[in-house]
Motif scaffolding. Sequence first.
Motif, PDB file in Angstrom:
ATOM      1  N   UNK A 305       0.860  -1.187   0.000  1.00 28.67           N
ATOM      2  CA  UNK A 305       0.000   0.000   0.000  1.00 28.67           C
ATOM      3  C   UNK A 305       0.894   1.234   0.000  1.00 28.67           C
ATOM      4  N   UNK A 306       0.559   2.211  -0.838  1.00 27.96           N
ATOM      5  CA  UNK A 306       1.332   3.446  -0.921  1.00 27.96           C
ATOM      6  C   UNK A 306       0.492   4.631  -0.463  1.00 27.96           C
ATOM      7  N   UNK A 307       1.149   5.609   0.149  1.00 28.63           N
ATOM      8  CA  UNK A 307       0.483   6.820   0.619  1.00 28.63           C
ATOM      9  C   UNK A 307       1.255   8.052   0.160  1.00 28.63           C
ATOM     10  N   UNK A 308       0.521   9.131  -0.082  1.00 25.33           N
ATOM     11  CA  UNK A 308       1.118  10.433  -0.372  1.00 25.33           C
ATOM     12  C   UNK A 308       0.313  11.464   0.393  1.00 25.33           C
ATOM     13  N   UNK A 309       0.972  12.487   0.909  1.00 31.42           N
ATOM     14  CA  UNK A 309       0.250  13.536   1.631  1.00 31.42           C
ATOM     15  C   UNK A 309       0.871  14.894   1.337  1.00 31.42           C
ATOM     16  N   UNK A 310       0.061  15.920   1.499  1.00 33.04           N
ATOM     17  CA  UNK A 310       0.502  17.298   1.351  1.00 33.04           C
ATOM     18  C   UNK A 310      -0.306  18.146   2.318  1.00 33.04           C
ATOM     19  N   UNK A 311       0.299  19.189   2.864  1.00 34.87           N
ATOM     20  CA  UNK A 311      -0.436  19.983   3.837  1.00 34.87           C
ATOM     21  C   UNK A 311       0.232  21.302   4.141  1.00 34.87           C
ATOM     22  N   UNK A 312      -0.356  22.020   5.096  1.00 36.60           N
ATOM     23  CA  UNK A 312       0.139  23.329   5.485  1.00 36.60           C
ATOM     24  C   UNK A 312      -0.037  23.504   6.993  1.00 36.60           C
ATOM     25  N   UNK A 313       0.901  24.197   7.623  1.00 35.91           N
ATOM     26  CA  UNK A 313       0.849  24.538   9.043  1.00 35.91           C
ATOM     27  C   UNK A 313       0.989  26.045   9.185  1.00 35.91           C
ATOM     28  N   UNK A 314       0.155  26.641  10.011  1.00 30.99           N
ATOM     29  CA  UNK A 314       0.264  28.073  10.259  1.00 30.99           C
ATOM     30  C   UNK A 314      -0.057  28.371  11.717  1.00 30.99           C
ATOM     31  N   UNK A 315       0.354  29.549  12.152  1.00 34.68           N
ATOM     32  CA  UNK A 315       0.148  29.963  13.534  1.00 34.68           C
ATOM     33  C   UNK A 315      -1.214  30.628  13.678  1.00 34.68           C
ATOM     34  N   UNK A 316      -2.021  30.185  14.661  1.00 34.96           N
ATOM     35  CA  UNK A 316      -3.272  30.858  14.968  1.00 34.96           C
ATOM     36  C   UNK A 316      -3.060  31.953  16.010  1.00 34.96           C
ATOM     37  N   UNK A 317      -2.404  31.564  17.118  1.00 37.30           N
ATOM     38  CA  UNK A 317      -2.059  32.484  18.195  1.00 37.30           C
ATOM     39  C   UNK A 317      -0.622  32.212  18.583  1.00 37.30           C
ATOM     40  N   UNK A 318      -0.131  32.894  19.593  1.00 33.64           N
ATOM     41  CA  UNK A 318       1.280  32.782  19.948  1.00 33.64           C
ATOM     42  C   UNK A 318       1.686  31.351  20.259  1.00 33.64           C
ATOM     43  N   UNK A 319       0.843  30.618  20.955  1.00 34.12           N
ATOM     44  CA  UNK A 319       1.170  29.249  21.358  1.00 34.12           C
ATOM     45  C   UNK A 319       0.290  28.208  20.666  1.00 34.12           C
ATOM     46  N   UNK A 320      -0.460  28.610  19.651  1.00 36.68           N
ATOM     47  CA  UNK A 320      -1.443  27.716  19.027  1.00 36.68           C
ATOM     48  C   UNK A 320      -1.231  27.647  17.527  1.00 36.68           C
ATOM     49  N   UNK A 321      -1.218  26.421  16.989  1.00 37.61           N
ATOM     50  CA  UNK A 321      -1.055  26.183  15.559  1.00 37.61           C
ATOM     51  C   UNK A 321      -2.241  25.403  15.020  1.00 37.61           C
ATOM     52  N   UNK A 322      -2.457  25.558  13.723  1.00 41.72           N
ATOM     53  CA  UNK A 322      -3.449  24.748  13.031  1.00 41.72           C
ATOM     54  C   UNK A 322      -2.815  24.189  11.771  1.00 41.72           C
ATOM     55  N   UNK A 323      -3.165  22.962  11.428  1.00 41.46           N
ATOM     56  CA  UNK A 323      -2.637  22.349  10.210  1.00 41.46           C
ATOM     57  C   UNK A 323      -3.751  21.644   9.457  1.00 41.46           C
ATOM     58  N   UNK A 324      -3.561  21.550   8.152  1.00 39.38           N
ATOM     59  CA  UNK A 324      -4.471  20.784   7.295  1.00 39.38           C
ATOM     60  C   UNK A 324      -3.634  19.834   6.452  1.00 39.38           C
ATOM     61  N   UNK A 325      -4.078  18.577   6.368  1.00 37.37           N
ATOM     62  CA  UNK A 325      -3.389  17.570   5.573  1.00 37.37           C
ATOM     63  C   UNK A 325      -4.374  16.898   4.626  1.00 37.37           C
ATOM     64  N   UNK A 326      -3.993  16.762   3.360  1.00 36.16           N
ATOM     65  CA  UNK A 326      -4.748  15.982   2.383  1.00 36.16           C
ATOM     66  C   UNK A 326      -3.991  14.688   2.152  1.00 36.16           C
TER      67      UNK A 326
END
Length: 353
Positions: A305-326
């Motif tokens: 089985x093969x997998x591929x992923x791509x995504x982005x990480x950004x800062x919401x607040x000083x100590x908080x991050x959000x990320x999205x992965x496809x």
Amino acid sequence: MGTRIKEVITTVILVTATWLSAAIPARAQSASEQNVDQGVSGVRVQIDNDLFAGGENDRDYTGGFAVTISGDAARDGLLSLDPLLGRIDGLFTRPHSVHYARQFGLIAFTPADITSSQPLHDDRPYASLLFMSNGRVNVDTDGRGAWSSSMTVGVLGLSMTSDLHSAVHELVGSEPPAGYDNQISAGGEPTARYTLARHHLWIANPSATMDVKTTVQGSVGYLTETSAAISMRIGRFNTPWWSFAPELTDYIGAPVPVAERTNPAPEFYLFTGARVKARAYNAFLQGQFRDSAVEYSYSQIEPIVAEVWIGVVTQLFEQTQISYTLNYQTAELREGKGARDAFWGGVQVSHNF
């Protein structure tokens, strides 16, 4: 919001709060282990759903939810699996700079037709897992290599998955799933898994705008497999390379510690990677010891089985991050309607204390 949805949300909050409150110190630290994350150092909440990948499909790995805490509270809490994990790890590695994580979650799988209450023998079976997991990351002295491991215990086939899935569909106004009575190990069956991975940092430029690492992993349990992966992130980051581990994901995120940033500058980066797995056993398709209405033999599942992923990480607040992965994954079954590739998206919110 309907009464049923309120009850489901309340149950999730209470279960999560109870689990977090249980994560209190319960044993002394081993003299050979240097723990650098005191107390609860971070929290991560992750939601996966195939709808996050675009389109209106509701099938295969249809979704998951997980909460992860980091620090010595993750290691020492009530019902912690870390003592067992540490003993097993001791057969393969020597502890040096150890970071701890603990995760609680639920994942679910469905066939393409969720309106049928009959067993669908030409598609993948319904399956679910409610689980608890402890994880460790052991960083080498030179900072360019690391071991990561996890021990997971859970229960397959609980009826609560159907209730939660139906509540979500009621909330968004779609048809509820009708076939969970046919899921793998319907009624509940305990399961477990141990994983061990070796990471190597190949490239790390001095400006902290790109790093590349490779990972070799093996696991025994409800997923028994070996894998090799390469992953990369490009942009502006100041968290350790070992704390970024999309290659450890098997449907839901692995119990990886939430690392503190090395400087206060906000992060923003893109990431991508690929992984190839040689799989010997998948309980979500083959079942375990109990008979299931729909299950497959080893000869009917894809060994590679093969997998591929791509995504982005950004800062919401000083100590908080959000990320999205496809995420994209090749077919897990060799034939029938279930022999199709899968897509899903994941959203993670992480917070450091």
